[in-house]
Design a protein around this motif. Sequence first.
Motif, PDB file in Angstrom:
ATOM      1  N   LEU A  72       0.844  -1.180   0.000  1.00 21.07           N
ATOM      2  CA  LEU A  72       0.000   0.000   0.000  1.00 21.07           C
ATOM      3  C   LEU A  72       0.885   1.237   0.000  1.00 21.07           C
ATOM      4  O   LEU A  72       1.625   1.474   0.955  1.00 21.07           O
ATOM      5  CB  LEU A  72      -0.923   0.015   1.220  1.00 21.07           C
ATOM      6  N   GLU A  73       0.836   1.991  -1.080  1.00 24.38           N
ATOM      7  CA  GLU A  73       1.625   3.211  -1.218  1.00 24.38           C
ATOM      8  C   GLU A  73       3.095   2.974  -0.881  1.00 24.38           C
ATOM      9  O   GLU A  73       3.724   3.743  -0.163  1.00 24.38           O
ATOM     10  CB  GLU A  73       1.047   4.326  -0.334  1.00 24.38           C
ATOM     11  N   GLY A  74       3.620   1.877  -1.394  1.00 26.10           N
ATOM     12  CA  GLY A  74       5.019   1.550  -1.196  1.00 26.10           C
ATOM     13  C   GLY A  74       5.338   0.876   0.120  1.00 26.10           C
ATOM     14  O   GLY A  74       6.499   0.478   0.347  1.00 26.10           O
ATOM     15  N   GLU A  75       4.340   0.713   0.995  1.00 25.26           N
ATOM     16  CA  GLU A  75       4.563   0.084   2.299  1.00 25.26           C
ATOM     17  C   GLU A  75       4.189  -1.399   2.229  1.00 25.26           C
ATOM     18  O   GLU A  75       3.035  -1.728   1.944  1.00 25.26           O
ATOM     19  CB  GLU A  75       3.728   0.763   3.369  1.00 25.26           C
ATOM     20  N   PRO A  76       5.120  -2.298   2.488  1.00 22.76           N
ATOM     21  CA  PRO A  76       4.802  -3.732   2.468  1.00 22.76           C
ATOM     22  C   PRO A  76       3.783  -4.087   3.558  1.00 22.76           C
ATOM     23  O   PRO A  76       3.864  -3.591   4.685  1.00 22.76           O
ATOM     24  CB  PRO A  76       6.146  -4.410   2.736  1.00 22.76           C
ATOM     25  N   GLN A  77       2.826  -4.932   3.193  1.00 25.01           N
ATOM     26  CA  GLN A  77       1.807  -5.410   4.125  1.00 25.01           C
ATOM     27  C   GLN A  77       1.873  -6.929   4.205  1.00 25.01           C
ATOM     28  O   GLN A  77       2.094  -7.592   3.187  1.00 25.01           O
ATOM     29  CB  GLN A  77       0.408  -4.974   3.661  1.00 25.01           C
ATOM     30  N   LEU A 284      -4.975  -7.664  -5.156  1.00 31.40           N
ATOM     31  CA  LEU A 284      -4.242  -6.716  -4.322  1.00 31.40           C
ATOM     32  C   LEU A 284      -2.815  -6.497  -4.834  1.00 31.40           C
ATOM     33  O   LEU A 284      -2.194  -5.477  -4.529  1.00 31.40           O
ATOM     34  CB  LEU A 284      -4.211  -7.173  -2.865  1.00 31.40           C
ATOM     35  N   ASN A 285      -2.311  -7.455  -5.607  1.00 33.60           N
ATOM     36  CA  ASN A 285      -0.983  -7.293  -6.209  1.00 33.60           C
ATOM     37  C   ASN A 285      -1.041  -6.921  -7.687  1.00 33.60           C
ATOM     38  O   ASN A 285      -0.259  -6.091  -8.150  1.00 33.60           O
ATOM     39  CB  ASN A 285      -0.164  -8.565  -6.008  1.00 33.60           C
ATOM     40  N   SER A 286      -1.978  -7.497  -8.430  1.00 32.44           N
ATOM     41  CA  SER A 286      -2.053  -7.187  -9.862  1.00 32.44           C
ATOM     42  C   SER A 286      -2.716  -5.841 -10.128  1.00 32.44           C
ATOM     43  O   SER A 286      -2.486  -5.209 -11.156  1.00 32.44           O
ATOM     44  CB  SER A 286      -2.829  -8.281 -10.599  1.00 32.44           C
ATOM     45  N   GLY A 287      -3.604  -5.429  -9.210  1.00 30.24           N
ATOM     46  CA  GLY A 287      -4.376  -4.209  -9.406  1.00 30.24           C
ATOM     47  C   GLY A 287      -5.580  -4.371 -10.308  1.00 30.24           C
ATOM     48  O   GLY A 287      -6.348  -3.419 -10.492  1.00 30.24           O
ATOM     49  N   THR A 288      -5.792  -5.563 -10.852  1.00 32.25           N
ATOM     50  CA  THR A 288      -6.875  -5.772 -11.812  1.00 32.25           C
ATOM     51  C   THR A 288      -8.240  -5.539 -11.173  1.00 32.25           C
ATOM     52  O   THR A 288      -8.618  -6.222 -10.216  1.00 32.25           O
ATOM     53  CB  THR A 288      -6.814  -7.203 -12.384  1.00 32.25           C
TER      54      THR A 288
END
Length: 308
Positions: A72-77, A284-288
């Motif tokens: 999320l906005e460059g922050e690993p979750q 959540l990773n692909s953005g699709t």
Amino acid sequence: MNDPVPATGRQFEIGHGSARAVVTEVGAALRVFEVGGVPYSETYGADEQPPSAAGAVLVPWPNRVADGRWTLEGEPQQLSLTEPARHNAIHGLLRHAPWRLVEHAESTVVLHAMVPSQPGWPVPLLTSIGYTLDDSGLTVTHTVENLGSRATPFGVGVHPYPRAGNAATDDCVLRLAAANVLPVDPERLLPARPPRALEGDEIEFRSGRRLAGVLLDTAFGGAAPAPDDPEQLVRHRLTDPSGHGVELWADPVFKWVQVYTADEFPGRGRAVAIEPMTCPPGALNSGTDLLVLRPGETWIASWGLCPF
């Protein structure tokens, strides 16, 4: 002495004419939907854990997240691995949570649940689900509100098992309003390649395919209303040999549908889940097709079950 609480918590029953539905407190799941005593969704006992995720509400993402990791906005979750055998996080954060009853009328029940800020999900969300019976069948309405101070992506899905009355699942025909399919690796059921057009036997789902011998745990995409549909709704259908059955309709934002054939649904054997989703596995990773909520925004959409 009070009676023990069932495994799924309190049971909220609603009715309209000869239609009846039961929704659970734990997970806010649809446990019963029938009309005139004829079942139009698979059911299970109030004291049983929902088999094969039956009726589960999938918020704030449906399906799987590889290794529970996203950014999320460059922050690993890092989400909890709720499907440890495949090392995935699966089906959101509210499947086993108690939902708060906010309205219970004769034909309507509404429940709320919080997704608090937590490891792996830093933005708090308030979500609700409303079930309403009317002359056309069952309507289910989801809302999600961003209570945080930053925008967040999310997705919504649900895991019903529609049933064409008393017909055996293998005797039924499934028709999907989908145009493509997402290939997954067979071990972890994660996206292996980009979506592709339906091919071979898959094309039959557009007009209707008999379920005998069909094994699926498959995400179909490109779900869209027919051009001449006056209500512009996505429509999937499960039809028995007599031509009757149940339609699962959904707002156009539900661009995906996961179809899962369960071989050992308790008391039933073969059953089929038809799961409307706003985004595919791994989104959540692909953005699709991910949705995004800014602080203070609310999203709302509906789907439903209509016997015919």
